[in-house]
Design a protein around this motif. Sequence first.
Motif, short mmCIF file in Angstrom:
data_model
loop_
_atom_site.label_atom_id
_atom_site.label_comp_id
_atom_site.label_asym_id
_atom_site.label_seq_id
_atom_site.Cartn_x
_atom_site.Cartn_y
_atom_site.Cartn_z
N LEU B 53 0.83 -1.21 0.00
CA LEU B 53 0.00 0.00 0.00
C LEU B 53 0.86 1.26 0.00
O LEU B 53 1.92 1.30 0.63
CB LEU B 53 -0.91 0.00 1.22
CG LEU B 53 -2.10 -0.97 1.16
CD1 LEU B 53 -2.70 -1.18 2.55
CD2 LEU B 53 -3.18 -0.46 0.19
N VAL B 54 0.37 2.27 -0.69
CA VAL B 54 1.01 3.59 -0.69
C VAL B 54 0.14 4.50 0.18
O VAL B 54 -1.08 4.50 0.05
CB VAL B 54 1.10 4.16 -2.12
CG1 VAL B 54 1.86 5.49 -2.11
CG2 VAL B 54 1.75 3.16 -3.05
N THR B 55 0.78 5.22 1.07
CA THR B 55 0.02 6.00 2.05
C THR B 55 0.28 7.50 1.90
O THR B 55 1.30 7.92 1.36
CB THR B 55 0.39 5.57 3.48
OG1 THR B 55 1.79 5.82 3.69
CG2 THR B 55 0.12 4.10 3.71
N ALA B 56 -0.67 8.27 2.38
CA ALA B 56 -0.61 9.74 2.20
C ALA B 56 0.34 10.37 3.20
O ALA B 56 0.25 10.09 4.40
CB ALA B 56 -2.01 10.32 2.38
N VAL B 116 0.56 -0.90 -4.98
CA VAL B 116 1.50 -1.29 -6.03
C VAL B 116 1.65 -2.80 -5.98
O VAL B 116 1.95 -3.37 -4.92
CB VAL B 116 2.86 -0.59 -5.85
CG1 VAL B 116 3.86 -1.13 -6.87
CG2 VAL B 116 2.70 0.91 -6.01
N VAL B 117 1.41 -3.44 -7.13
CA VAL B 117 1.46 -4.90 -7.19
C VAL B 117 2.65 -5.31 -8.06
O VAL B 117 2.83 -4.79 -9.16
CB VAL B 117 0.16 -5.47 -7.78
CG1 VAL B 117 0.18 -7.00 -7.76
CG2 VAL B 117 -1.05 -4.95 -7.01
N GLN B 123 10.13 -6.05 -4.71
CA GLN B 123 9.87 -5.17 -5.87
C GLN B 123 8.70 -4.24 -5.56
O GLN B 123 8.75 -3.04 -5.85
CB GLN B 123 9.54 -6.02 -7.10
CG GLN B 123 10.76 -6.75 -7.66
CD GLN B 123 10.37 -7.82 -8.67
OE1 GLN B 123 9.22 -8.27 -8.73
NE2 GLN B 123 11.33 -8.24 -9.48
N ALA B 124 7.66 -4.80 -4.96
CA ALA B 124 6.47 -3.99 -4.67
C ALA B 124 6.79 -2.92 -3.63
O ALA B 124 6.40 -1.76 -3.75
CB ALA B 124 5.33 -4.88 -4.18
N ARG B 125 7.56 -3.31 -2.60
CA ARG B 125 7.88 -2.35 -1.54
C ARG B 125 8.74 -1.20 -2.09
O ARG B 125 8.53 -0.04 -1.74
CB ARG B 125 8.60 -3.06 -0.39
CG ARG B 125 8.97 -2.12 0.73
CD ARG B 125 9.16 -2.82 2.04
NE ARG B 125 10.31 -3.72 2.06
CZ ARG B 125 10.73 -4.33 3.15
NH1 ARG B 125 10.10 -4.16 4.29
NH2 ARG B 125 11.77 -5.12 3.11
N HIS B 126 9.68 -1.55 -2.93
CA HIS B 126 10.54 -0.52 -3.51
C HIS B 126 9.73 0.40 -4.43
O HIS B 126 9.82 1.63 -4.34
CB HIS B 126 11.67 -1.21 -4.29
CG HIS B 126 12.63 -0.25 -4.92
ND1 HIS B 126 13.19 0.81 -4.24
CD2 HIS B 126 13.12 -0.18 -6.18
CE1 HIS B 126 13.98 1.48 -5.04
NE2 HIS B 126 13.95 0.92 -6.23
N ALA B 127 8.93 -0.20 -5.30
CA ALA B 127 8.17 0.62 -6.25
C ALA B 127 7.16 1.50 -5.53
O ALA B 127 6.89 2.63 -5.96
CB ALA B 127 7.47 -0.30 -7.26
N ALA B 128 6.61 0.99 -4.43
CA ALA B 128 5.61 1.78 -3.70
C ALA B 128 6.19 3.11 -3.22
O ALA B 128 5.48 4.09 -3.08
CB ALA B 128 5.07 0.98 -2.52
#
Lengths: 327, 724
Positions: B53-56, B116-117, B123-128
């Motif tokens: 998840l991407v958070t504000a 981000v999936v 990969q997801a954590r970095h891209a997020a």
Amino acid sequence: MKPFRYSRPDSLDHAGQLTSDADARAIAGGTNLIDLMKLQVETPQQLVDINTLSLGEIADAENGGLSIGALATNTATAAHPRVRSDYPVLARAILAGATQQLRNKATTGGNLCQRTRCYYFTNIDQPCNKREPGSGCGAIDGIARLHAVLGTSPHCIATYPGDMAVAMAALDATVQIIGPAGERSVPVRDFHRLPGDTPEKDNVLEAGEVITAVTLPAPVGGKQLYRKVRERSSYAFALVSVAAVVEMDGGRIARADLAFGGLAHKPWHDPRLSELLVGEEPTAALFDKAADLLLEDAQGYGENDFKIPLARRALAATLAEATGAEL
Amino acid sequence: MEQDKPNRECLLDKTPQATLGKPLSRSEGLAKVTGTAPYAAEYPIADCLEGVLVTAPFARGTIDSIDKDTCLAMEGVVAVIDDERLTSRPAQGTAGEAPVQKPRQIDYFGQPFALVVAETFEQARHAAKHLEFTFTADDLSQVSFDPEGTESERQEETRQGDLAHAMAEAKHAVDARITTAGHASAAMEPHAAIAEWDGSNLTVHASLQMLNYNISEIADSLGMEEDNIRLISRYVGGGFGSKLGISQECLAASLAAMTLEKPVRVVLSRQQVFQNIMRRSETTQRLRLAAGADGALNGFGHEGLVSNLPKESFAEPILQSSQFLYSGENRLLGLDVARVHRMTAGSVRAPGEAVGMPALEVAMDMLAEETGVDPVELRLRNIPDAHPVEGTPFSSHKLAECLKQAADSFGWEAGPRKPRQRREGEWWIGTGMASAARVHNISKAKARVTLKPDGTALVETDMTDIGTGTYTILGQLAGEMLGLPREKVLVELGDTRFPRGSGSGGSWGASSVGSAVYVACQGLRRELASRAGVNEDDVSLKDGRIANGPSLVDLLDGKDLSEEGFYEPGDIDDDFVAAGFGAYFAQVRVNRFTGETRVDRMTGAFGFGRVLNQKTARSQCQGGMVWSIGVALTEALHFDPQDGHLVNCDLAEYHVPVNRDVPELDVIMVEERDPAASPIQAKGIGELGMCGGAAAIANAIYNASGARVMDFPMTPDRVLAAMP
């Protein structure tokens, strides 16, 4: 976690070459670095796994002291018979830190190089001059409960979080370093820096330099205490800690080497305390004077104002315990 | 069955199997400690994608645009899910409908808005961290973070007589302002979900406490039919309220799986758990106690200010037990809610009494000192005969007995008390006590019990076991009713394919689902009696046979015999006040130099109806007492005053008690029967252990050191500041 290259040096020289890259980080126990990488507070291009090097030995040193290898685990150091008998303040400090599981992984060199636990440093959505020079300090007007009251700068009020180095500062131990320019020794008391204008630099280690050992002086005797004031009795960083090596002679203080944790960007050692205390009879008034000296430039940031009186009380309690004085 | 009247004749007191109440270990314990019990994120599912998840990074405003391209170009990234349904809050416990969903609107710092999936988690954590988006954040000067100084509304109020007058006229009066910090549930297992979509049906492996409500929450949030959703939650690594309702990981995983037509796993990071999941509101409370010379209360006031986000109906119910615990003709109880932009406030470990009772019980200690009456005696003198306002009788009431038994076991020295009477070296030593009270909650529930031809039984319900022993006690209950040893009963929980249970929360699981199992077994016993040609009331089952009659295997004749039990609380709560009661005693040491407090020993006595398992019940009580230590000494959420973000968002900096903080905990279970609480005469346990215990510690700090600290948690700095 940002992708990174991973390498295993086959010699100290090789390790030096690999870590001379500004985007490289040496990894030993990884108890701090890996957490920070997950949070992207640390984003090295390259991890240099120095566990391949033979730096784990704890051995008698030429000066009659003890050499603790950079890769000796905290558990091994605290349990070493000579540490327990000759340097109990160090064993006590180590055992007051972290948890058994962490101490099993954490190393001498890694512990010295661990980074602050300032909440703003570990949160990349927040400004932090230590993490991102020039971005500001979120803690000064924020939640500064853990933060420093001595040696701060307008750019950073973070504390050095460890316990081990506080005891080493009291013992006046020496950090052995090897680097591109050869070997050098730095007293633990001078190894960590104050933040000043460059809070991004925690210590004096230069790129390409690797800690090889910490050398303890010949046994100093005396009563050795480590008092750590904290919110819970384990797995909590010090609000204030005091490492003390104190010797009495005929009712007077003959030696008083003190260092403090939780108060500053480095283990805090003030040589004036020893000068004040040595030769004196231990009394509440004397301890108060020592605290006056220690804290004369102390500055609180609201949330951590309590550390100033707490440091005074912790110092008095420790000196009382060490000297047998009644308070 | 619907319970409208007390069940005074309970079969469980007549059945001869004698498995119920035994101190059996949890049946799934070995699997858990050996790592073979799969938790939500651990199901081995092939080709599962990983979502982060991407958070504000701001407290209030809108996400204006999301540019997925940079992120999509990164290695391994499969998709960026920015469905507007993602910007939801966690659902409140027992909501049973979609939580507040405001597309692209952010209400608190750290609220998720995109997923981000990628092929791997890293990969997801970095891209997020590299998702590009634009946002409009509201001017921080316009956003409230601190309930003090923010406009508030009165949520509830009880008035009787004239409290102000009673206070003015009282021989002894206490008027105290006490605060408690915000808390996190701090469950060990982070919130996690794996969603699978087959084109029309959604399966979600999740870590949830109340599948019976959660399925409706997911259906409503996604606009689906419940029949097309299956939730599985067989093991839950701690809930403590934080998994009562669905949170963003369930929706995010589901939306991603439905969009990508592949399984997707979403696990919140520890920081995201702290920053997103329900918090317990901080409280500011005012206690007013007016008493005569003998300490008998004539006036009782308890008011509080708590906080929540706009549009949330939940308000930390600190007054629940204060309504009926003590007498006092003139009463004023009121609860105010301030609207602040911290994450949603909701149920965390004994919502209400966990922080309301400690405040009340500190005030009672002050009154004991003021009147010179022994603190235990003061409480005994103020136990009402019935609800002080409504006059309703109590269904059962073990406060007096708990006070006496615990005092006796602890070695309480009765009489007037003075602080600073005992010192050992640097440490002041003292003792304190407090009452415990927790309202009894119960809910409708279903369970199916099937007798198998081989003479074993199967219990099925979508009830969850959050580590409390539900598998074990339901097996014991069915075994007791059907005359089977525990090991002959298989219990299957945590799957919405089974009948709807009650969910675990509010300490109601055992009494609610236990009653459904009881009802199902009653049906089975009727059928067995009829098959054996015995009068139903005379049927006695033990070790797989009817006493002096045929075996179950013979009666079943090669076929299953199944019965679904349904229990529903009827109007009985109009006729009785049902609550658990208890008492805590603590001895602490307070360092005279540093203000550090350590608990030396603690005794708790609790009355909560029938004990279904001596061991799991005791563990529940001890767990509650551990949390009492947390409330008293260490636990506090710290919010940044500048932008409202939660600063201490991991288990290193949010201080739950560690082993070394917890001394030996002496638990006395004052067993009773509460026929109005549930057909099985049991009430809730878990939460009762922490409903006031923090005050026993606070009062002991005062007795030891003379520091009357008015703010929880009582950290060294606060103790020092209050020291005389």
